[in-house]
Design a protein around this motif. Sequence first.
Motif, mmCIF file in Angstrom:
data_model
loop_
_atom_site.group_PDB
_atom_site.id
_atom_site.type_symbol
_atom_site.label_atom_id
_atom_site.label_comp_id
_atom_site.label_asym_id
_atom_site.label_seq_id
_atom_site.Cartn_x
_atom_site.Cartn_y
_atom_site.Cartn_z
ATOM 1 N N GLY A 126 -3.555 29.667 -26.779
ATOM 2 C CA GLY A 126 -4.197 28.374 -26.535
ATOM 3 C C GLY A 126 -4.587 28.280 -25.072
ATOM 4 O O GLY A 126 -3.809 28.643 -24.191
ATOM 5 N N LEU A 127 -5.795 27.795 -24.821
ATOM 6 C CA LEU A 127 -6.275 27.719 -23.439
ATOM 7 C C LEU A 127 -5.871 26.385 -22.841
ATOM 8 O O LEU A 127 -6.072 25.338 -23.461
ATOM 9 C CB LEU A 127 -7.800 27.830 -23.410
ATOM 10 N N GLU A 128 -5.318 26.429 -21.647
ATOM 11 C CA GLU A 128 -5.015 25.194 -20.932
ATOM 12 C C GLU A 128 -6.298 24.667 -20.288
ATOM 13 O O GLU A 128 -7.294 25.380 -20.163
ATOM 14 C CB GLU A 128 -3.928 25.441 -19.892
ATOM 15 N N ILE A 129 -6.243 23.425 -19.820
ATOM 16 C CA ILE A 129 -7.465 22.805 -19.295
ATOM 17 C C ILE A 129 -8.024 23.578 -18.083
ATOM 18 O O ILE A 129 -9.236 23.763 -17.963
ATOM 19 C CB ILE A 129 -7.242 21.297 -18.969
ATOM 20 N N GLY A 130 -7.141 24.076 -17.219
ATOM 21 C CA GLY A 130 -7.610 24.834 -16.053
ATOM 22 C C GLY A 130 -8.382 26.078 -16.493
ATOM 23 O O GLY A 130 -9.423 26.425 -15.922
ATOM 24 N N GLU A 131 -7.877 26.747 -17.529
ATOM 25 C CA GLU A 131 -8.551 27.955 -18.042
ATOM 26 C C GLU A 131 -9.885 27.580 -18.687
ATOM 27 O O GLU A 131 -10.884 28.289 -18.549
ATOM 28 C CB GLU A 131 -7.635 28.664 -19.037
ATOM 29 N N ARG A 132 -9.906 26.452 -19.366
ATOM 30 C CA ARG A 132 -11.171 26.014 -19.976
ATOM 31 C C ARG A 132 -12.204 25.691 -18.896
ATOM 32 O O ARG A 132 -13.390 25.970 -19.059
ATOM 33 C CB ARG A 132 -10.929 24.801 -20.889
ATOM 34 N N LEU A 179 -19.371 21.831 -23.792
ATOM 35 C CA LEU A 179 -18.327 21.194 -22.974
ATOM 36 C C LEU A 179 -17.474 20.251 -23.826
ATOM 37 O O LEU A 179 -16.246 20.233 -23.721
ATOM 38 C CB LEU A 179 -18.952 20.408 -21.810
ATOM 39 N N VAL A 180 -18.155 19.480 -24.690
ATOM 40 C CA VAL A 180 -17.418 18.557 -25.557
ATOM 41 C C VAL A 180 -16.505 19.358 -26.489
ATOM 42 O O VAL A 180 -15.334 19.018 -26.701
ATOM 43 C CB VAL A 180 -18.397 17.666 -26.363
ATOM 44 N N GLU A 181 -17.045 20.453 -27.006
ATOM 45 C CA GLU A 181 -16.264 21.321 -27.900
ATOM 46 C C GLU A 181 -15.021 21.846 -27.161
ATOM 47 O O GLU A 181 -13.933 21.921 -27.720
ATOM 48 C CB GLU A 181 -17.177 22.488 -28.316
ATOM 49 N N MET A 182 -15.212 22.184 -25.889
ATOM 50 C CA MET A 182 -14.114 22.789 -25.134
ATOM 51 C C MET A 182 -12.989 21.808 -24.833
ATOM 52 O O MET A 182 -11.838 22.204 -24.741
ATOM 53 C CB MET A 182 -14.640 23.382 -23.816
ATOM 54 N N VAL A 183 -13.324 20.524 -24.650
ATOM 55 C CA VAL A 183 -12.238 19.583 -24.334
ATOM 56 C C VAL A 183 -11.694 18.870 -25.573
ATOM 57 O O VAL A 183 -10.574 18.370 -25.550
ATOM 58 C CB VAL A 183 -12.619 18.558 -23.233
ATOM 59 N N LYS A 204 -7.559 13.276 -16.532
ATOM 60 C CA LYS A 204 -8.660 12.956 -15.617
ATOM 61 C C LYS A 204 -9.756 14.029 -15.708
ATOM 62 O O LYS A 204 -10.950 13.717 -15.779
ATOM 63 C CB LYS A 204 -8.112 12.879 -14.178
ATOM 64 N N ALA A 205 -9.335 15.291 -15.758
ATOM 65 C CA ALA A 205 -10.317 16.387 -15.834
ATOM 66 C C ALA A 205 -11.139 16.281 -17.124
ATOM 67 O O ALA A 205 -12.367 16.460 -17.110
ATOM 68 C CB ALA A 205 -9.606 17.736 -15.754
ATOM 69 N N VAL A 206 -10.465 15.963 -18.226
ATOM 70 C CA VAL A 206 -11.184 15.841 -19.508
ATOM 71 C C VAL A 206 -12.223 14.729 -19.432
ATOM 72 O O VAL A 206 -13.366 14.880 -19.868
ATOM 73 C CB VAL A 206 -10.193 15.612 -20.677
ATOM 74 N N LYS A 207 -11.831 13.601 -18.831
ATOM 75 C CA LYS A 207 -12.787 12.486 -18.697
ATOM 76 C C LYS A 207 -13.998 12.917 -17.869
ATOM 77 O O LYS A 207 -15.140 12.612 -18.199
ATOM 78 C CB LYS A 207 -12.112 11.300 -17.991
ATOM 79 N N GLN A 208 -13.724 13.613 -16.770
ATOM 80 C CA GLN A 208 -14.833 14.049 -15.908
ATOM 81 C C GLN A 208 -15.747 15.032 -16.641
ATOM 82 O O GLN A 208 -16.969 14.967 -16.507
ATOM 83 C CB GLN A 208 -14.276 14.695 -14.631
#
Length: 458
Positions: free
Chosen positions: A226-232, A325-329, A375-379
């Motif tokens: 599973g990819l963490e947000i930083g990796e995404r 991007l939407v798919e990734m988050v 916060k990163a996901v929102k951005q």
Amino acid sequence: MKKTPPPNLHQSSQSRQNANLQFVGTNNDAKRHSSKTLRSLKYAAKKCAAVFSLFLYGKRKSASYVVGNDGRKNTSKVRGVVSSSTDLSSESTTKNSSKWKFSYSYASSITASGQLGIGNFSFEEIYKSTAKFSPANEIGQGGFGTVYKGKLNDGSIVAVKRAKKDVIHNHLHEFKNEIYTLSQIEHRNLVRLYGYLEHGDEKIIVVEYVGNGNLREHLNGIRGEGLEIGERLDIAIDVAHAVTYLHMYTDNPIIHRDIKASNILITENLKAKVADFGFARLSDDPNATHISTQVKGTAGYMDPEYLRTYQLTEKSDVYSFGVLLVEMVTGRHPIEPKRPVDERVTIRWAMKMLKQGDAVFAMDPRLRRNPASIKAVKQVLKLALQCVAPSKQSRPPMKNCAEVLWDIRKSFRDEANSDHPPLPSHHSANFPQREKNKFGIEDDDSYKFVSVPNHIRS
Ligand SMILES: Nc1ncnc2c1ncn2[C@@H]1O[C@H](COP(=O)(O)OP(=O)(O)OP(=O)(O)O)[C@@H](O)[C@H]1O
């Protein structure tokens, strides 16, 4: 002349991997020595191709569409013949071998070494390298054909894309397109072309093998942990760099036209490489505002303005990138027919959540929730919202997307490191085992930062 890319849009100078193969577009020295001749050849060939295409254009009439429901594989392709004012290698060429040869020598004329792309590249070697195209060596299936992992005589590993025989006439255009486009480009976030060959009715492309599956497989949780947000974010930046390079730093802008998660290949180090140039289009004129073209791409990722006007611009890739991007988050496919009606089109649903201030509920349940990642996901969703703006003028250029993502990643890292203890890396041996929740999704403590209603997580 090639424009100089900015430092972060690095052009790889990796050397050839196998002397037995005819390599295409990899030798920078040879490129410099032969660039003058090649430019003249390119120019002449383009002019001939344009005249030839205009001649063929008069013969094109019909339109056909096949639309799948989940944005995957060839069933989801939208194909149609609409118009083609600057089509350099029209579909009409596909049923005529002499026309193929025309396009073939066109592609060959721009190779780095100035030699034809078949050279020492024998069918026997490829046949042997894939254990006779054994199913055990199969690594993927696409609209174009089957992809195999191959081991060449010198031990180097390659990906072998073998065109389907029964559809070769329909896909010959994609085959030629992929060769031509790949032969022009060189970037660390783009899959490299090593060579190609024709053998009877076999059409084969040999490209760099990227060994860690595609992004969709990672988002589905069937690859890695599973990819963490930083990796995404890192992956999104790699993709943005690759596409910026195509749009801005090649001789003529290249529009990929099929940016989607299954075309983003992942390396062992979780770097992204954009693949599958079968649908890519080159603009003949770097100053042209658009190309009028056949509508192609994958359902769910396609720019609605392009669908309406048939005018293709770089901003159509920006739109697809917004969907990605939407798919990734969110972790969701662009279209999910089994969801409740208002959630079926993922970008619409995610944007509604963002506007309502509920972006956290749109977050992929696989992502650990903490203030920095939320916060990163929102951005990212805000950026995606701009990318999928209805009109192309309102969408940012891909270069700006890369810069915005860069800033999001920086502030995510700063916050994650300062406010909280560093997130455990799932590459570390000490990473705690996650338990699967009732939805079959790996859970951990970080979910407890924000409670997510079950109906959202299901
Ligand atoms: N260079 C490569 N290295 C490793 N795996 C690859 C490579 N190229 C393709 N694959 C794998 O094979 C799959 C099929 O690739 P292909 O480009 O033919 O089709 P696709 O993009 O998935 O589908 P479509 O052709 O319908 O768009 C990819 O999703 C990927 O998993």
